[in-house]
Scaffold this motif. Structure first.
Motif, mmCIF file in Angstrom:
data_model
loop_
_atom_site.group_PDB
_atom_site.id
_atom_site.type_symbol
_atom_site.label_atom_id
_atom_site.label_comp_id
_atom_site.label_asym_id
_atom_site.label_seq_id
_atom_site.Cartn_x
_atom_site.Cartn_y
_atom_site.Cartn_z
ATOM 1 N N LEU A 27 0.833 -1.216 0.000
ATOM 2 C CA LEU A 27 0.000 0.000 0.000
ATOM 3 C C LEU A 27 0.864 1.262 0.000
ATOM 4 O O LEU A 27 0.449 2.301 -0.518
ATOM 5 C CB LEU A 27 -0.946 -0.004 1.198
ATOM 6 N N VAL B 40 -4.599 -4.018 4.189
ATOM 7 C CA VAL B 40 -3.598 -5.059 3.943
ATOM 8 C C VAL B 40 -3.161 -4.926 2.493
ATOM 9 O O VAL B 40 -3.976 -4.624 1.616
ATOM 10 C CB VAL B 40 -4.216 -6.459 4.203
ATOM 11 N N ARG B 41 -1.877 -5.144 2.222
ATOM 12 C CA ARG B 41 -1.360 -4.998 0.856
ATOM 13 C C ARG B 41 -2.034 -5.988 -0.108
ATOM 14 O O ARG B 41 -2.637 -6.974 0.324
ATOM 15 C CB ARG B 41 0.133 -5.254 0.863
ATOM 16 N N PRO C 10 -2.918 -11.974 -4.021
ATOM 17 C CA PRO C 10 -4.120 -12.623 -4.548
ATOM 18 C C PRO C 10 -4.504 -13.896 -3.826
ATOM 19 O O PRO C 10 -3.659 -14.620 -3.320
ATOM 20 C CB PRO C 10 -3.711 -12.944 -5.995
ATOM 21 N N SER C 11 -5.814 -14.164 -3.796
ATOM 22 C CA SER C 11 -6.311 -15.485 -3.388
ATOM 23 C C SER C 11 -6.065 -16.435 -4.548
ATOM 24 O O SER C 11 -6.010 -16.010 -5.699
ATOM 25 C CB SER C 11 -7.836 -15.470 -3.203
ATOM 26 N N ASP D 99 -16.328 -8.527 -4.112
ATOM 27 C CA ASP D 99 -15.030 -8.754 -3.462
ATOM 28 C C ASP D 99 -14.581 -7.415 -2.883
ATOM 29 O O ASP D 99 -14.306 -6.464 -3.620
ATOM 30 C CB ASP D 99 -14.008 -9.282 -4.476
ATOM 31 N N GLY E 283 -12.018 -5.115 -1.558
ATOM 32 C CA GLY E 283 -10.564 -5.047 -1.668
ATOM 33 C C GLY E 283 -10.145 -6.042 -2.740
ATOM 34 O O GLY E 283 -9.492 -7.053 -2.469
ATOM 35 N N GLY F 179 -8.206 -5.770 -5.370
ATOM 36 C CA GLY F 179 -6.855 -5.748 -5.927
ATOM 37 C C GLY F 179 -6.870 -5.817 -7.439
ATOM 38 O O GLY F 179 -7.561 -5.055 -8.115
ATOM 39 N N GLU G 74 -12.154 -1.494 -4.794
ATOM 40 C CA GLU G 74 -10.710 -1.355 -4.506
ATOM 41 C C GLU G 74 -10.382 0.132 -4.378
ATOM 42 O O GLU G 74 -10.812 0.933 -5.196
ATOM 43 C CB GLU G 74 -9.917 -1.998 -5.656
ATOM 44 N N PHE G 75 -9.608 0.485 -3.331
ATOM 45 C CA PHE G 75 -9.324 1.907 -3.139
ATOM 46 C C PHE G 75 -8.048 2.381 -3.834
ATOM 47 O O PHE G 75 -7.811 3.581 -3.901
ATOM 48 C CB PHE G 75 -9.360 2.297 -1.658
ATOM 49 N N ASP H 150 -13.567 3.342 -1.378
ATOM 50 C CA ASP H 150 -13.279 2.697 -0.095
ATOM 51 C C ASP H 150 -14.347 1.644 0.209
ATOM 52 O O ASP H 150 -15.547 1.904 0.111
ATOM 53 C CB ASP H 150 -13.247 3.748 1.006
ATOM 54 N N ALA H 151 -13.894 0.467 0.586
ATOM 55 C CA ALA H 151 -14.814 -0.639 0.866
ATOM 56 C C ALA H 151 -15.806 -0.261 1.969
ATOM 57 O O ALA H 151 -16.958 -0.675 1.940
ATOM 58 C CB ALA H 151 -14.020 -1.877 1.270
ATOM 59 N N TYR I 259 -10.860 -11.412 1.594
ATOM 60 C CA TYR I 259 -9.612 -12.133 1.858
ATOM 61 C C TYR I 259 -8.769 -11.204 2.728
ATOM 62 O O TYR I 259 -8.027 -10.374 2.208
ATOM 63 C CB TYR I 259 -8.907 -12.485 0.548
ATOM 64 N N PRO J 153 -8.787 -8.277 3.909
ATOM 65 C CA PRO J 153 -8.363 -7.063 3.194
ATOM 66 C C PRO J 153 -8.012 -5.894 4.116
ATOM 67 O O PRO J 153 -7.246 -5.009 3.724
ATOM 68 C CB PRO J 153 -9.575 -6.705 2.332
ATOM 69 N N PHE J 154 -8.588 -5.893 5.315
ATOM 70 C CA PHE J 154 -8.340 -4.766 6.230
ATOM 71 C C PHE J 154 -8.636 -5.182 7.666
ATOM 72 O O PHE J 154 -9.228 -6.237 7.911
ATOM 73 C CB PHE J 154 -9.181 -3.535 5.862
HETATM 74 C C1 LIG Z 1 -5.149 -9.281 0.605
HETATM 75 S S1 LIG Z 1 -5.568 -8.301 -0.807
HETATM 76 C C2 LIG Z 1 -6.952 -9.233 -1.430
HETATM 77 C C3 LIG Z 1 -7.078 -9.185 -2.939
HETATM 78 C C4 LIG Z 1 -8.256 -9.920 -3.545
HETATM 79 N N1 LIG Z 1 -9.461 -9.746 -2.788
HETATM 80 C C5 LIG Z 1 -7.993 -11.413 -3.672
HETATM 81 O O1 LIG Z 1 -8.529 -12.166 -2.857
HETATM 82 O O2 LIG Z 1 -7.261 -11.824 -4.582
HETATM 83 C C6 LIG Z 1 -6.324 -6.884 0.013
HETATM 84 C C7 LIG Z 1 -6.770 -5.777 -0.939
HETATM 85 O O3 LIG Z 1 -7.629 -4.879 -0.215
HETATM 86 C C8 LIG Z 1 -7.383 -3.563 -0.667
HETATM 87 N N2 LIG Z 1 -7.854 -2.641 0.392
HETATM 88 C C9 LIG Z 1 -7.329 -2.460 1.623
HETATM 89 N N3 LIG Z 1 -8.054 -1.545 2.310
HETATM 90 C C10 LIG Z 1 -9.074 -1.153 1.489
HETATM 91 C C11 LIG Z 1 -10.177 -0.252 1.636
HETATM 92 N N4 LIG Z 1 -10.373 0.460 2.776
HETATM 93 N N5 LIG Z 1 -11.023 -0.108 0.607
HETATM 94 C C12 LIG Z 1 -10.843 -0.808 -0.557
HETATM 95 N N6 LIG Z 1 -9.819 -1.654 -0.755
HETATM 96 C C13 LIG Z 1 -8.947 -1.855 0.259
HETATM 97 C C14 LIG Z 1 -5.874 -3.545 -0.901
HETATM 98 O O4 LIG Z 1 -5.473 -2.488 -1.744
HETATM 99 C C15 LIG Z 1 -5.652 -4.932 -1.524
HETATM 100 O O5 LIG Z 1 -5.785 -4.878 -2.906
#
Ligand SMILES: C[S@@+](CC[C@H](N)C(=O)[O-])C[C@H]1O[C@@H](n2cnc3c(N)ncnc32)[C@H](O)[C@@H]1O
Length: 232
Positions: free
Chosen positions: A60, A74-75, A78-79, A102, A104, A106, A126-127, A158-159, A174, A176-177
């Motif tokens: 990030l 969280v950076r 991929p799942s 989904d 976050g 990515g 995705e943000f 923002d999610a 997954y 994500p935060f």
């Molecule tokens: C662990 S990765 C998961 C990627 C995808 N969901 C997958 O399973 O392949 C987390 C993702 O959440 C995004 N993220 C983190 N905080 C966020 C937020 N507040 N709003 C939207 N996206 C966010 C990150 O930029 C990252 O791409």
């Protein structure tokens, strides 16, 4: 490199920095295991098959995201899709009658897979604008090569602020935060369920399951590293 490390550590307490260092060492050790190597090969197989770019991780600190929100995030990593297939089968939902989100997303691997499973709508929130651009390019290529009939929708934002489409919803998380943003997402999913729509959540690498209160969520299924919840 040093600049990126500085940006990642900026504003963190000594305890937070120590936690981050420990997490990175543990992550490095896990990457060396034979299981992790096999998972990496499976992960790369998706990109080789579809000509997409979903495997490379993104921190990030390298992305144009709101710094205050990024502290809870969280950076990108991929799942591999296994938990998605397990959760959809365990839920027994008919994808054609349901929207998929989904949180976050990515680079969009999971929303592409959800489109291929036939969800009525497949949305990735995705943000990071850089990741949204990659996800949209991936989705175009995936559809061109026959991966799915319709491209997933990528919503930049923002999610925690996102409202799911009307009707039955299948949410995917997954890790994500952290709890601050997750609580916002859960509150919106609970409001959606209160409107009468069935709501499922596949929570992969579930670090904060306590945010799904037992009065409002039932555990429908569980497997190593993932839990499937259904709103009551
Ligand atoms: C662990 S990765 C998961 C990627 C995808 N969901 C997958 O399973 O392949 C987390 C993702 O959440 C995004 N993220 C983190 N905080 C966020 C937020 N507040 N709003 C939207 N996206 C966010 C990150 O930029 C990252 O791409």
């Amino acid at each position: 490199m040093i600049g990126a490390v500085r940006a990642r550590l900026a504003g963190r307490t000594a305890g937070e920095v120590a936690g981050l260092v420990a997490k990175n060492i543990a992550y490095g050790l896990r990457r060396l295991s034979p299981g992790a190597a096999a998972a990496r090969r499976r992960s790369m197989a998706f990109d080789l098959r579809w000509g997409t770019d979903t495997t490379t991780l993104a921190n990030l600190s390298e992305l144009s995201v709101d710094r205050a929100r990024a502290r809870h995030g969280v950076r990108y990593q991929p799942s591999n899709g296994e938990a998605l297939r397990w959760a959809v089968a365990a839920a027994g939902v008919e994808p054609a009658g349901c929207s998929f989100v989904d949180y976050g997303c990515g680079k969009g691997r999971i929303v592409m897979m959800a489109s291929a499973l036939g969800f009525a709508r497949s949305v990735g929130v995705e943000f990071a604008p850089e990741l949204c651009a990659v996800a949209r390019a991936n989705a175009r290529r995936f559809v061109e090569r026959g991966g799915a009939a319709h491209a997933p929708e990528i919503v930049e934002g923002d999610a925690g602020a996102y409202l799911p489409p009307a009707g039955p919803a299948f949410a995917y998380l997954y890790n994500p935060f952290g709890p601050v943003v997750l609580a916002e997402v859960v509150a919106k999913l609970e409001a959606h369920a209160a409107s009468g729509a069935p709501v499922w959540v596949a929570y992969v690498d579930p670090r904060h399951p306590e945010l799904f209160a037992a009065e409002r969520w039932a555990i429908a299924a569980r497997q190593d590293g993932a839990v499937l919840l259904r709103a009551r």
